[in-house]
Design a protein around this motif. Structure first.
Motif, PDB file in Angstrom:
ATOM      1  N   GLU A 172    -103.340  24.033  46.349  1.00 11.51           N
ATOM      2  CA  GLU A 172    -102.222  23.781  45.436  1.00 11.51           C
ATOM      3  C   GLU A 172    -102.537  22.666  44.449  1.00 11.51           C
ATOM      4  OE1 GLU A 172     -98.737  23.111  47.723  1.00 11.51           O
ATOM      5  OE2 GLU A 172     -98.524  25.208  48.321  1.00 11.51           O
ATOM      6  N   ILE A 173    -103.407  21.742  44.833  1.00  9.83           N
ATOM      7  CA  ILE A 173    -103.780  20.663  43.920  1.00  9.83           C
ATOM      8  C   ILE A 173    -105.206  20.828  43.397  1.00  9.83           C
ATOM      9  CG2 ILE A 173    -102.170  19.008  44.941  1.00  9.83           C
ATOM     10  CD1 ILE A 173    -104.559  17.767  46.441  1.00  9.83           C
ATOM     11  N   GLY A 174    -105.822  21.980  43.712  1.00 12.51           N
ATOM     12  CA  GLY A 174    -107.170  22.243  43.239  1.00 12.51           C
ATOM     13  C   GLY A 174    -107.167  22.723  41.795  1.00 12.51           C
ATOM     14  N   ILE A 175    -108.285  22.561  41.121  1.00 10.32           N
ATOM     15  CA  ILE A 175    -108.367  22.877  39.702  1.00 10.32           C
ATOM     16  C   ILE A 175    -108.130  24.362  39.403  1.00 10.32           C
ATOM     17  CG2 ILE A 175    -110.870  23.224  39.726  1.00 10.32           C
ATOM     18  CD1 ILE A 175    -110.923  21.799  36.975  1.00 10.32           C
ATOM     19  N   ASN A 176    -108.480  25.227  40.344  1.00  8.59           N
ATOM     20  CA  ASN A 176    -108.296  26.665  40.121  1.00  8.59           C
ATOM     21  C   ASN A 176    -106.942  27.183  40.579  1.00  8.59           C
ATOM     22  OD1 ASN A 176    -110.818  26.902  39.014  1.00  8.59           O
ATOM     23  ND2 ASN A 176    -111.800  27.616  40.887  1.00  8.59           N
ATOM     24  N   GLY A 177    -106.185  26.361  41.290  1.00  4.63           N
ATOM     25  CA  GLY A 177    -104.891  26.800  41.792  1.00  4.63           C
ATOM     26  C   GLY A 177    -104.990  27.394  43.183  1.00  4.63           C
ATOM     27  N   ASP A 178    -103.842  27.568  43.801  1.00  9.78           N
ATOM     28  CA  ASP A 178    -103.751  28.062  45.172  1.00  9.78           C
ATOM     29  C   ASP A 178    -104.282  29.492  45.258  1.00  9.78           C
ATOM     30  OD1 ASP A 178    -103.067  28.538  47.799  1.00  9.78           O
ATOM     31  OD2 ASP A 178    -100.936  28.786  47.394  1.00  9.78           O
ATOM     32  N   THR A 202    -115.860  33.637  46.969  1.00 10.19           N
ATOM     33  CA  THR A 202    -115.612  32.833  45.774  1.00 10.19           C
ATOM     34  C   THR A 202    -116.881  32.076  45.401  1.00 10.19           C
ATOM     35  OG1 THR A 202    -114.908  30.832  46.942  1.00 10.19           O
ATOM     36  CG2 THR A 202    -113.212  32.494  46.490  1.00 10.19           C
ATOM     37  N   GLY A 203    -116.953  31.701  44.133  1.00  6.91           N
ATOM     38  CA  GLY A 203    -118.078  30.886  43.701  1.00  6.91           C
ATOM     39  C   GLY A 203    -117.883  29.424  44.041  1.00  6.91           C
ATOM     40  N   GLY A 204    -116.629  28.960  43.972  1.00  5.03           N
ATOM     41  CA  GLY A 204    -116.326  27.558  44.228  1.00  5.03           C
ATOM     42  C   GLY A 204    -115.886  27.313  45.661  1.00  5.03           C
ATOM     43  N   PRO A 205    -115.858  26.054  46.077  1.00  2.00           N
ATOM     44  CA  PRO A 205    -115.462  25.709  47.447  1.00  2.00           C
ATOM     45  C   PRO A 205    -113.945  25.781  47.631  1.00  2.00           C
ATOM     46  CG  PRO A 205    -115.898  23.720  46.191  1.00  2.00           C
ATOM     47  CD  PRO A 205    -116.269  24.866  45.298  1.00  2.00           C
ATOM     48  N   LEU A 206    -113.531  25.714  48.876  1.00  2.00           N
ATOM     49  CA  LEU A 206    -112.117  25.778  49.239  1.00  2.00           C
ATOM     50  C   LEU A 206    -111.287  24.763  48.468  1.00  2.00           C
ATOM     51  CD1 LEU A 206    -109.648  26.485  51.043  1.00  2.00           C
ATOM     52  CD2 LEU A 206    -110.613  24.959  52.784  1.00  2.00           C
ATOM     53  N   THR A 207    -111.824  23.557  48.276  1.00  2.00           N
ATOM     54  CA  THR A 207    -111.048  22.492  47.640  1.00  2.00           C
ATOM     55  C   THR A 207    -110.603  22.844  46.222  1.00  2.00           C
ATOM     56  OG1 THR A 207    -113.153  21.470  47.006  1.00  2.00           O
ATOM     57  CG2 THR A 207    -112.068  20.644  49.005  1.00  2.00           C
ATOM     58  N   MET A 208    -111.285  23.768  45.576  1.00  2.00           N
ATOM     59  CA  MET A 208    -110.910  24.175  44.222  1.00  2.00           C
ATOM     60  C   MET A 208    -109.738  25.149  44.218  1.00  2.00           C
ATOM     61  SD  MET A 208    -114.704  24.708  42.510  1.00  2.00           S
ATOM     62  CE  MET A 208    -114.070  24.940  40.847  1.00  2.00           C
ATOM     63  N   TYR A 209    -109.428  25.716  45.402  1.00  2.00           N
ATOM     64  CA  TYR A 209    -108.421  26.782  45.478  1.00  2.00           C
ATOM     65  C   TYR A 209    -107.223  26.381  46.332  1.00  2.00           C
ATOM     66  CZ  TYR A 209    -111.973  29.796  43.412  1.00  2.00           C
ATOM     67  OH  TYR A 209    -112.899  30.362  42.566  1.00  2.00           O
TER      68      TYR A 209
END
Length: 240
Positions: free
Chosen positions: A154-160, A145-152
């Protein structure tokens, strides 16, 4: 075990490339067999049309599923597609290696699925989910992924991430019968140090060499659905 890696990245020096080459070396060193379909190196054409086939069911109107059924009956798939189908039959474990692009598969890999997972040959006539053609085989996504784990989350901007990958894990791999293993994800690949990259390679190697011990993702079975393909709802008994 026989491992089939379908690798989709245009740059051989990418970390997807490193994961692929490292996987092959580690697996073969441990006594397994591994073959790779490097889709970009193969110049695999992801576009589905009449070139998928050497046979022809209807020359006036192209309907891919009808042509797939006919090709299954008369051995009419194009040679490049037949070669990929044979690799699927050969393998015990299928791995998709790819960068997550726009929350899904790169087009070349999605096109590979569109062409190779053909009606009649791979699914249909009762061959799906629990009764799929690849029942007893394992499949796993390995991706960056391009973004870090925190973005992916359930409450991350990209979704679970598991919700994002559900159409691939369930709608493609489990649909044709694979036992789907949890994905191996390299987070924020563009921002990794060399040390962190090496750790990921070691973790991936360990995952592959212990893959027979990894529990698959649990999905409802066909028996859990009614005649309308809705999950059955158990009647609740209420003590009065």
């Amino acid at each position: 075990m026989n491992f089939f890696i379908v690798y989709a990245h245009p740059e051989p020096k990418s970390f997807n490339g490193a994961l692929t080459s490292h996987a092959k070396k580690a697996l073969e060193a441990a006594g397994h067999k591994a073959i790779i379909s490097d889709l970009y190196a193969m110049q695999f054409n992801p576009v589905s049309d009449r070139r998928n086939f050497t046979s022809e069911k209807n020359s006036d109107y192209y309907k891919q599923q009808a042509e797939e059924l006919h090709a299954t009956e008369v051995d009419g798939f194009a040679e490049d597609i037949k070669a990929e189908m044979e690799k699927l039959d050969w393998c015990d474990v299928l791995i998709f290696q790819f960068p997550l692009w726009w929350f899904g598969l790169p087009a070349i890999l999605k096109g590979w699925v569109d062409k190779v997972f053909a009606l009649g040959k791979i699914y249909g006539n009762g061959k799906w989910y629990d009764n799929g053609a690849f029942k007893g085989k394992k499949a796993m996504l390995s991706l960056t992924t391009g973004g870090p784990l925190t973005m992916y989350t359930e409450i991350g901007i990209n979704g679970d991430i598991h919700t994002i990958l559900y159409p691939i894990n369930h709608g493609i791999l489990h649909f044709v019968g694979f036992d789907v293993l949890p994905p191996f994800v390299v987070w924020g690949v563009n921002h990794l140090s060399d040390e962190r990259r090496q750790i990921y390679l070691e973790q991936y190697q360990n995952r592959l060499l212990t893959i027979d011990k990894v529990p698959p993702i649990v999905y409802p079975s066909l028996d859990d659905f009614d005649e309308n393909f809705q999950l059955k709802i158990s009647e609740l008994s209420i003590d009065e």
